[in-house]
Design a protein around this motif. Structure first.
Motif, short mmCIF file in Angstrom:
data_model
loop_
_atom_site.label_atom_id
_atom_site.label_comp_id
_atom_site.label_asym_id
_atom_site.label_seq_id
_atom_site.Cartn_x
_atom_site.Cartn_y
_atom_site.Cartn_z
N PRO A 189 14.20 -12.86 -7.94
CA PRO A 189 14.11 -13.06 -9.39
C PRO A 189 15.36 -12.51 -10.07
O PRO A 189 15.94 -11.53 -9.59
CB PRO A 189 12.89 -12.22 -9.78
CG PRO A 189 12.79 -11.17 -8.73
CD PRO A 189 13.32 -11.78 -7.46
N ARG A 190 15.79 -13.20 -11.10
CA ARG A 190 16.97 -12.70 -11.82
C ARG A 190 16.69 -12.72 -13.31
O ARG A 190 16.47 -13.78 -13.88
CB ARG A 190 18.20 -13.55 -11.49
CG ARG A 190 18.60 -13.46 -10.01
CD ARG A 190 19.93 -14.13 -9.77
NE ARG A 190 20.97 -13.43 -10.50
CZ ARG A 190 21.89 -14.03 -11.25
NH1 ARG A 190 21.88 -15.33 -11.38
NH2 ARG A 190 22.81 -13.33 -11.88
N ILE A 191 16.70 -11.51 -13.90
CA ILE A 191 16.43 -11.40 -15.34
C ILE A 191 17.46 -10.43 -15.95
O ILE A 191 17.73 -9.38 -15.38
CB ILE A 191 15.02 -10.83 -15.61
CG1 ILE A 191 13.95 -11.70 -14.94
CG2 ILE A 191 14.75 -10.70 -17.11
CD1 ILE A 191 12.56 -11.07 -14.95
N LEU A 192 18.03 -10.82 -17.07
CA LEU A 192 18.87 -9.90 -17.81
C LEU A 192 18.30 -9.76 -19.21
O LEU A 192 18.35 -10.70 -20.01
CB LEU A 192 20.32 -10.40 -17.88
CG LEU A 192 21.27 -9.45 -18.61
CD1 LEU A 192 21.44 -8.14 -17.85
CD2 LEU A 192 22.64 -10.12 -18.81
N TRP A 193 17.70 -8.60 -19.44
CA TRP A 193 17.00 -8.36 -20.72
C TRP A 193 17.92 -7.52 -21.59
O TRP A 193 18.38 -6.46 -21.16
CB TRP A 193 15.72 -7.60 -20.39
CG TRP A 193 14.76 -7.41 -21.52
CD1 TRP A 193 13.71 -8.21 -21.82
CD2 TRP A 193 14.74 -6.33 -22.47
NE1 TRP A 193 13.04 -7.70 -22.91
CE2 TRP A 193 13.66 -6.56 -23.33
CE3 TRP A 193 15.54 -5.22 -22.69
CZ2 TRP A 193 13.34 -5.72 -24.39
CZ3 TRP A 193 15.25 -4.38 -23.73
CH2 TRP A 193 14.16 -4.63 -24.57
N HIS A 197 17.89 -13.52 -20.52
CA HIS A 197 18.40 -14.58 -19.65
C HIS A 197 17.62 -14.50 -18.35
O HIS A 197 17.38 -13.42 -17.84
CB HIS A 197 19.89 -14.34 -19.35
CG HIS A 197 20.77 -14.39 -20.56
ND1 HIS A 197 21.38 -15.53 -21.00
CD2 HIS A 197 21.12 -13.42 -21.44
CE1 HIS A 197 22.09 -15.28 -22.09
NE2 HIS A 197 21.95 -14.00 -22.37
N TYR A 198 17.24 -15.65 -17.80
CA TYR A 198 16.48 -15.58 -16.56
C TYR A 198 16.63 -16.86 -15.75
O TYR A 198 17.06 -17.90 -16.26
CB TYR A 198 15.00 -15.30 -16.84
CG TYR A 198 14.34 -16.29 -17.78
CD1 TYR A 198 14.40 -16.09 -19.14
CD2 TYR A 198 13.69 -17.42 -17.28
CE1 TYR A 198 13.80 -17.00 -20.02
CE2 TYR A 198 13.09 -18.33 -18.13
CZ TYR A 198 13.15 -18.12 -19.51
OH TYR A 198 12.58 -19.02 -20.36
N GLY A 199 16.22 -16.75 -14.49
CA GLY A 199 16.25 -17.90 -13.59
C GLY A 199 17.47 -17.86 -12.68
O GLY A 199 18.22 -16.89 -12.66
N ASP A 200 17.60 -18.92 -11.89
CA ASP A 200 18.75 -18.99 -10.97
C ASP A 200 19.51 -20.28 -11.23
O ASP A 200 20.06 -20.87 -10.33
CB ASP A 200 18.27 -18.92 -9.53
CG ASP A 200 17.30 -20.05 -9.22
OD1 ASP A 200 16.99 -20.84 -10.14
OD2 ASP A 200 16.85 -20.15 -8.08
N ASN A 201 19.46 -20.72 -12.48
CA ASN A 201 20.10 -21.96 -12.89
C ASN A 201 19.54 -23.17 -12.16
O ASN A 201 20.22 -24.16 -11.94
CB ASN A 201 21.62 -21.88 -12.73
CG ASN A 201 22.31 -22.84 -13.69
OD1 ASN A 201 21.70 -23.32 -14.64
ND2 ASN A 201 23.56 -23.15 -13.42
N GLY A 202 18.26 -23.07 -11.75
CA GLY A 202 17.57 -24.22 -11.18
C GLY A 202 17.00 -25.05 -12.31
O GLY A 202 17.61 -25.17 -13.36
#
Ligand code: ADP
Ligand code: MG
Length: 377
Positions: free
Chosen positions: A303-307, A323-328
């Motif tokens: 998981p990738r989240i930048l809060w 920002h979140y996700g893996d650009n999928g």
């Protein structure tokens, strides 16, 4: 110019250590009665500056004048200076083998020649002012950190100094004790004692000071009123420093991330920036619901989240972006069947917007505003 009396003047101060030259050319004039907050990134020589004013260390070059006397001159008398300058450190530095009242009496007796009775009377009077009369006969290690720091301030005041230097006086304290120490410092400031206060607590700096110095690049990089420095900094590095203070970014990149640590970071951010309590509560709740309920269960591994949150003191609100996700494939986290979490999120934030960020490293962005007072359901 006003007729204010110059108490301290520093000219072309330079301090070189074998591995670092924190101060290259520092110039400063302090008038009697000023309360000056000193801020800046760590390593910019804030502590070094205070230590040199207090003659705990020698300057490499440059001059420091206290009143009319050049204290950097070889003929200057350190004991005389020490009577006029009090210093309060991060760690309280009380004598552990002496009682509180003895700690306060020691210097006035030995350096000012006060009689034991006079020193005792002075100590008792000052202890009463900071609400610690009943601790006179305690030993330092029987007191809380906040109480010890209040005693350290009283001990400095007992010398009736012309100027007080504080080096991050609250940074070694538990958060719960910061308030009592700040209250005492504020009380001293109001009594007209000149003060230089190095602090990382910007809310405190802003509230207590009449002037703020931003140290960087080996000197006073910017000098202004709290309003000027915190609201309209003129120079690039000050701007960057102030902006960074107001933004909190937390990256979450594992399902078993340090949730408690994140909570503490948000709370510390709130304290540092003077964010109202209900806005902080909103941020905490929002972080929890968004990250643990709406995002983590639905994001692919890893998981990738930048809060991040930025506080706007003028508007009294915090802008949150996630920002979140893996650009999928894009996905809007507010389109969820988790009704409970969605209601909580909508209860503490307004103006919630989703945007797909194709091409960005995350792919998805949620933005929202947390207000003071928070919207009621
Ligand atoms: P600040 O208080 O702004 O964080 P300091 O005044 O403590 O910064 O330190 C400034 C720089 O000087 C740092 O790079 C630090 O490593 C260096 N420094 C401080 N004291 C000493 C010392 N006694 N010996 C060598 N280097 C030191
Ligand atoms: Mg320091």
């Amino acid at each position: 110019m006003s007729g204010a009396k110059t108490l301290l003047r520093i000219e072309h101060l330079k301090k070189e250590y074998p591995g670092a030259t924190p101060l290259r050319d520092l110039n400063l004039t302090v008038n009697a009665g000023e309360v000056i907050a000193i801020i800046g990134p760590s390593g910019t020589g804030k502590s070094t500056l205070l230590r040199m004013i207090n003659q705990l260390e020698r300057v490499t070059s440059g001059k420091i004048f206290f009143g009319d006397e050049e204290i950097t001159a070889p003929s200057s008398r350190i004991d005389h200076l020490r009577q006029n300058v009090g210093m309060i450190f991060q760690s309280f530095n009380l004598f552990s083998h002496l009682t509180v009242v003895e700690n306060i009496m020691a210097a006035p007796m030995s350096l000012l020649g006060l009689s034991k009775q006079d020193a005792y009377d002075r100590a008792k009077r000052l202890l009463a002012k900071v609400g610690l009369s009943q601790k006179a006969l305690s030993y330092p290690d029987e007191l809380s950190g906040g109480q010890q720091q209040r005693i350290a301030i009283v001990r400095a005041l007992a010398m009736e100094p012309k100027i007080l230097l504080f080096d991050e006086p609250t940074s070694a304290l538990d958060p719960a004790m910061v308030g009592e120490v700040e209250a005492v410092i504020r009380q001293v400031a109001e009594s007209g004692v000149t003060m230089l206060i190095v602090t990382h607590d910007m809310d405190f700096a802003r509230k207590i000071s009449s002037r703020v110095l931003y140290l960087d690049e080996g000197g006073v990089y910017e000098d202004g009123t709290p309003e000027e420095i915190f609201e309209r900094p003129r120079r690039e590095k000050t701007r960057q420093f102030i902006k960074n203070l107001k933004v909190l970014s937390i990256a979450v990149e594992a399902r078993d991330f340090d949730f408690i640590g994140c909570h503490a970071e948000i709370e510390a951010f709130g304290r540092k920036n003077g964010v109202p309590e209900d806005v902080v509560r909103g941020l905490l709740l929002l972080f929890e619901e968004l990250v643990t309920q709406l995002l983590l269960p639905r994001l692919p591994e890893p998981p990738r989240i930048l809060w991040s949150a930025e506080y706007d003191a003028k508007e009294g609100c915090a802008e949150v972006s996630v920002h979140y996700g893996d650009n999928g494939a894009p996905f809007d986290a507010t389109e969820s069947d988790n009704e409970i979490s969605l209601r909580i999120v909508r209860g503490c934030a307004e103006n919630i917007r989703y945007a797909a960020e194709s091409g960005g490293p995350y792919g998805n962005l949620l933005s929202m505003t947390v207000r003071h007072p928070p919207k009621k359901d």
